[in-house]
Design an enzyme around this catalytic site. Structure first.
Site, PDB file in Angstrom:
ATOM      1  N   ASP A 113      24.920  10.572  32.597  1.00  0.00           N
ATOM      2  CA  ASP A 113      24.854  11.422  33.674  1.00  0.00           C
ATOM      3  C   ASP A 113      23.481  11.416  34.152  1.00  0.00           C
ATOM      4  OD1 ASP A 113      25.036  13.066  35.847  1.00  0.00           O
ATOM      5  OD2 ASP A 113      25.618  15.044  34.642  1.00  0.00           O
TER       6      ASP A 113
ATOM      7  N   ASP B 281      26.814   9.338  40.210  1.00  0.00           N
ATOM      8  CA  ASP B 281      25.656   9.393  39.347  1.00  0.00           C
ATOM      9  C   ASP B 281      26.019   9.583  37.774  1.00  0.00           C
ATOM     10  OD1 ASP B 281      26.539  11.874  39.832  1.00  0.00           O
ATOM     11  OD2 ASP B 281      24.575  12.841  39.691  1.00  0.00           O
ATOM     12  N   GLU B 282      27.261   9.410  37.564  1.00  0.00           N
ATOM     13  CA  GLU B 282      27.969   9.410  36.154  1.00  0.00           C
ATOM     14  C   GLU B 282      28.925   8.334  35.903  1.00  0.00           C
ATOM     15  OE1 GLU B 282      30.230  13.123  35.428  1.00  0.00           O
ATOM     16  OE2 GLU B 282      30.631  13.399  37.381  1.00  0.00           O
TER      17      GLU B 282
END
Length: 665
Positions: A131, A221-222
């Site tokens: 993350d 974003d992960e």
């Protein structure tokens, strides 16, 4: 004859359901639950340690009181309170039945489920969840380093991300901007720039794919990775490989990431939040460590348990994942079979170990929706419906599906959501058909709600039918294989439910999708509340997030939208590769002279089929050429042929026997 205890439980449940029809909503005095609900969808975000959440909730409560958003949230909270009262009444009846010696079947079934799930536990994989730390804010800091030590957030109407300085004041993603300003008056708001974020995300993904080429992007974003093969190939421990990967990401992208390492994706997701920012946490891959880890874990920490489900579980005494076990024989009666299966896997700390590109997951639906300023003019609504149908057509073409069911979704200016669905006589995918079959649904809603004002409209196709072409066409000729086709997975773990393609099936996905949708709906409503608030504050001259920017947030800011972006990216890459790829090699069948796929086994099978067909044709031809035996009587024509208008023999009244026609000639 004495009744079975489980029959008593069924009767008790029916009695509770009947009683619930007369129960009235609770008074507004239960605002302590509403205050918790108003805290927002990102309460568990990192960086909130030491924040006075009671103070934050009081500020949010007072700031939004009296607004349409507040009234809608109050109404939803009352409805949830009624539902919880029903759940508690049902549980009391089940406890009464249990004290009389009942629910033995439920207890045995729960224990059998636990034993079966345990039998399928896979501890051999190293799954990682990564993350990016305050991703949007971190990207902005690259352009403006002076912001690193001051509180700032990305987004005005709703905060999409804020840095860790701002989080110390209680600010977090998914919070209304004007609320964040009350918590932190010096907060700086930056406009969204998704092109910049997407470009940086691609840089991060370029590093991740070196450790697992088939990693799964969960959002912008992960991501999830399975580094088992990488570790074996390089003789590294998982924690060393992840530490190396994090350092490489920081070196090449100037972005820091946090990671969780565990035996499955569910645990890895939880672990990645343990040492944020710029840290990692590994949970030992043995049953004892996993069960101990889950025992004291608050249920809200589990991906898939949102605030609504958390309150329902809390009401029956399930505050931590370890509390699930004591209530296991009640769960299916209280929450349903799917929730029972999900909670059993949560208690045991089980989850999927297969990680694959998100584009390869089976789609249940394809849809699009957009939020806009209040709209009531019938012509404007129809124009909006037409544009929505055109957008859905693009998505259906990209994903290569058409739908047997078409769903229209609207949200009124009062935040009430309605949907209608229809099953067209054929599966639909063109904009004309989508508009044609959705227009009557819109017209019906207009009749039911005169002068209705909308702030959201969406169309969705379900019961999907694939329009992808197969590997071989009707004539047996090979088609070009997709470069992104899935490789066969390894031997599946026993006692784990599999889909038709051999992938693990977990009930997690259903609950994770529901929690994600719950969060997205709340963000949409917060966005509208922020716009109302800004309109009331004449002195406010800060940047205003436009409807276009809000639509962009919906497009980029959640897992559903990120999947669409990846699908588009992959489709473009496949199209380019197909355009530049050399023609597929094909071999000609010596029997039928048609081109076939250049595979020896498949060609031999095809030739065998051709020879079989040729043999049948020759037999039929031989039978036709033999004269009938003397004295024999021709067989009468079948009833079916007579019904179809065929004469009983050769031509119409010709008396000449027509030769048989073989199927293959």
């Amino acid at each position: 004859m004495p009744r079975h205890n489980d029959d008593l439980a069924d009767e008790a449940e029916e009695a509770i359901n009947a009683a619930d029809t007369t129960r009235s909503p609770p008074p507004a005095s239960q605002h302590h639950t509403l205050k918790y609900h108003l805290l927002g969808p990102s309460l568990t975000k990192s960086g909130q340690d030491g924040v006075d959440q009671a103070k934050v909730s009081e500020i949010i409560y007072n700031a939004s009181k009296g607004s349409k958003y507040f009234n809608n949230e109050e109404s939803k909270d009352k409805t949830l309170t009624v539902k919880i009262q029903r759940i508690l009444a049902k549980k009391r009846e089940l406890e009464r039945v249990e004290s009389a010696g009942g629910l033995k079947n439920e207890m045995k079934r729960a224990d059998d489920c636990i034993a079966e799930l345990e039998y399928g536990r896979d501890l051999s994989q190293a799954v990682v969840h990564v993350d990016c730390d305050a991703f949007y804010a971190a990207v902005e800091e690259l352009d403006r380093p002076e912001l690193k030590d001051v509180p700032f957030a990305v987004g005005k109407g709703v905060l999409t991300t804020c840095n860790y300085v701002a989080r110390k004041f209680g600010c977090r993603s998914g919070m209304a901007g004007f609320v964040a300003d009350k918590l932190c008056p010096q907060l700086i708001h930056l406009p969204l720039n998704f092109e910049k974020y997407t470009a940086k995300a691609k840089e991060v993904r370029a590093v991740l794919e070196q450790y697992d080429p088939r990693f799964e992007s969960a959002s912008i974003d992960e991501a999830y990775l399975n580094v088992t093969e990488y570790c074996q190939a390089h003789g590294m421990a998982p924690e060393d490989a992840v530490s190396q990967m994090r350092a490489e990401v920081e070196e090449k992208t100037k972005i820091t990431i946090s990671a969780g390492i565990a035996a499955n994706a569910k645990l890895a997701k939880i672990c990645s939040n343990k040492n944020k920012p710029n840290g990692q946490f590994k949970l030992a891959s043995d049953r004892g460590s996993i069960v101990a880890f889950m025992r004291d874990l608050p249920t809200r920490k589990v991906n898939g348990i949102g605030r609504v489900f958390e309150r329902e579980l809390d009401a029956i005494g399930v505050k931590t994942c370890g509390d699930i076990y004591a209530q296991r024989h009640f769960l299916s009666r209280l929450f349903g079979e799917k929730a029972f299966q999900f909670l059993m896997s949560v208690y045991l700390g089980l989850g999927k170990t297969d990680v694959r590109p998100v584009e390869e997951y089976e789609r249940k639906s394809v849809g699009t929706e957009s939020t806009f300023h209040d709209m009531s003019d019938p012509k404007e609504l129809r124009d909006k419906l037409r544009r929505t149908a055109e957008e859905l057509e693009k998505d259906l073409q990209r994903t290569e599906f058409k739908g047997r069911t078409l769903v229209l979704k609207i949200k009124l200016h009062t935040y009430e959501v309605f949907s209608r669905q229809v099953q067209p006589p054929k599966a639909v995918y063109t904009a004309d058909d989508l508009y044609h079959f959705s227009l009557p649904m819109l017209a019906k809603l207009e009749k039911e709600m005169p002068n209705m004002r909308l702030r959201l409209m969406g169309l969705r196709c379900t019961h999907l039918v694939s329009i992808k072409k197969g590997d071989v066409d009707f004539f047996g000729r090979a088609r070009q294989q997709s470069r992104g086709s899935r490789e066969a997975s390894g031997e599946p773990q026993s006692k784990v439910q599999l889909d038709e393609e051999g992938w693990q099936k977990w009930p997690d996905d259903l609950f994770e999708d529901a929690a994600r949708q719950e969060q997205q709906d709340e963000i949409d409503e917060l966005e509208r509340l922020s716009q109302e608030q800004e309109a009331c504050e004449a002195t406010s001259d800060g940047p205003h997030i436009s409807d276009d920017a809000s639509a962009d947030y919906q497009r980029y800011g959640n897992g559903f939208a990120w999947r669409s972006l990846l699908e588009t990216e992959r489709a473009e890459a496949e199209a380019a590769a197909k355009k530049n790829a050399p023609p597929v090699e094909q071999w000609t069948c010596p029997t039928c002279n048609l081109p076939q796929q250049a595979d020896e086994r498949l060609l031999n099978e095809h030739i065998d089929g051709c020879l079989s067909r040729q043999t049948i044709k020759e037999i039929v031809k031989t039978d036709d050429e033999q004269p009938p035996k003397r004295g024999s009587t021709p067989a009468p024509a079948s009833t079916a042929k007579r019904k179809r208008g065929h004469p009983p023999s050769g031509g119409a009244g010709s008396g000449v026997k027509r030769p048989k026609s073989a199927f293959f000639t």
